[in-house]
Design an enzyme around this catalytic site. Structure first.
Site, short mmCIF file in Angstrom:
data_model
loop_
_atom_site.label_atom_id
_atom_site.label_comp_id
_atom_site.label_asym_id
_atom_site.label_seq_id
_atom_site.Cartn_x
_atom_site.Cartn_y
_atom_site.Cartn_z
N LYS A 61 100.52 28.37 53.26
CA LYS A 61 99.48 27.64 54.00
C LYS A 61 99.86 27.34 55.45
O LYS A 61 98.98 27.19 56.31
CB LYS A 61 99.15 26.34 53.28
CG LYS A 61 98.39 26.52 51.96
CD LYS A 61 96.95 26.93 52.21
CE LYS A 61 96.14 26.89 50.93
NZ LYS A 61 94.72 27.23 51.15
N SER A 311 102.52 32.67 45.80
CA SER A 311 101.94 31.99 46.96
C SER A 311 102.51 30.62 47.23
O SER A 311 102.41 30.13 48.37
CB SER A 311 100.42 31.88 46.79
OG SER A 311 100.10 31.18 45.60
#
Length: 409
Positions: A61, A311
């Site tokens: 992110k 992720s």
């Protein structure tokens, strides 16, 4: 960042992703690409893990958040930024803002895990706890933006965010130029869309498979309908991909460039997280383990070499404990049984002796003696056992029945 559509109808281009990569130089880590022998044997082709769980803030992110905030005008930076998130996006915005000298306010649900709240504060953001679910938190953040002129930083529905996340795709092509399939988790779609823009421009033959949790799978019905469709009350342990509606910007990209979107169950997510921990020695959150879950569920359906994108790794320790136990149960390595026995001295020792003979490791024992359903001389016992797999579970059950016990569950 400016966007050119001269050579593409998409809102994000390869040039945009390359520009984001230059912007992120020295800011985001070029995360490791680790081979997995166990998954390679399972799939029948080389499998590599793209370790964004080892990125700064513990997830990908930071990439998109930094590119988005860096692209703000001076007057926009002066007004500060605001975001809403249960964890990963919150930390990415907080660190990106601190690096760029921008004031940040992050709204998080009241039930957000304390480690994620503390980390977001430590990165420099003002944290405001509001609402019980992310949708309520999102509304509060947008209201704050309208009241204060702070710029709202969406977690996935903006071209800058997508361009930043797409740098993961460029790194994969540099680290594994022979890759044939990339498997990536999908929530709102920013990461998958960014990777697709980057890799399809350079390798149109490369296959991209998106993965969603069954209980929060908004993309399959949306792609069928040709427009974003909302899934009411999404439910999954994988909070990083627990999104009820695709983002408008990533939806169009994914519809054009992602070859397939699959779903995985909670049991498969748990087993994948356990595999990452045991075999790859990597701490991965459930959303980050979703590509591994897809590989494990249908291993023969992927052309290799395969890259699975891990992720994120921001998993609450309490959730980790529950998920690992769930994963062990899904693999037949954890067994909970209830049975009744005569409430007399030595009865429990006799029961444990039966379990010892079949080599079942007792993790926990609880007694119930006061339930009105029990006879005067009866006790109910619940045992949590560590076992070696489904065959061993069956052996344990058989041994208990042969010893005269009635197994209730």
């Amino acid at each position: 960042m400016s966007y050119s559509t001269a050579d593409s109808l998409l809102p994000v281009t390869l040039d945009d992703v390359r520009g984001a990569q230059k912007m992120l130089s020295g800011v985001a880590r070029v995360t490791a690409l680790e081979g997995s022998r166990h998954l390679s044997q399972m799939v029948g082709a080389p499998v590599h893990l793209k370790c964004e769980n080892l990125q700064r803030t513990g997830s990908f992110k930071l990439r998109g958040a930094y590119v988005r905030i860096a692209g703000l005008l001076p007057e926009e930076r002066a007004a500060g930024v605001v975001a809403a998130s249960a964890g990963n996006h919150a930390q990415g915005v907080a660190l990106a803002s601190a690096l760029l000298g921008v004031r940040s306010t992050v709204f998080m649900p009241k039930g957000a895990p304390l480690p994620k709240v503390s980390a977001t504060r430590d990165y420099g953001a003002e944290v405001r706890l509001h609402g019980q679910v992310v949708d309520e938190t999102l509304t509060a953040a947008q209201e704050y933006a309208a009241e204060t002129s702070a710029v709202f930083i969406h977690p996935f529905d903006h071209p800058d965010i997508i361009a930043g996340q797409g740098t993961v795709g460029l790194e994969i092509l540099e680290q594994c130029p022979e890759v044939r399939t990339i498997v990536v988790g999908i929530g709102g779609g920013g990461l998958a869309a960014g990777i697709a823009v980057a890799v399809k421009a350079l390798r149109p033959d490369l296959r991209i498979v998106g993965v969603q949790a069954e209980g929060a799978a908004a993309y399959p019905p949306s792609l069928t309908a040709g427009r974003p469709v909302t899934v009411e009350n999404p439910a999954t342990m994988a909070d990083g991909i627990k999104v009820g509606r695709p983002g408008d910007v990533p939806f169009g990209i994914i519809g054009d460039l992602v070859d397939e979107v699959r779903t995985v169950s909670e049991d498969e997510l748990s087993a994948a997280l356990l595999l990452c921990l045991e075999r790859a020695k990597l701490v991965v959150e459930p959303a980050g383990a979703s590509p591994v879950a897809a590989l494990m569920s249908r291993p023969g359906s992927f052309e290799g070499p395969v890259v699975a994108v891990l992720s994120g790794g921001n998993v609450d320790p309490v959730l980790m404990q529950r998920v690992l136990r769930h994963g062990m149960a899904a693999q037949g390595r954890y067994l909970a049984v209830r049975l009744r026995l005569t409430d007399r001295p030595g009865a429990l020792a006799t029961l444990l002796g039966v379990l010892s003979v079949v080599d079942a490791n007792v993790l926990d024992v609880s007694h119930v003696r006061t339930d009105p359903r029990l006879g005067l001389t009866e006790a109910e016992v619940e045992l949590h056992l560590e076992t070696k797999g489904p065959a061993h579970c069956a052996e344990v059950g058989q041994a208990l029945r042969e010893a005269g016990y009635t197994v209730m569950g």
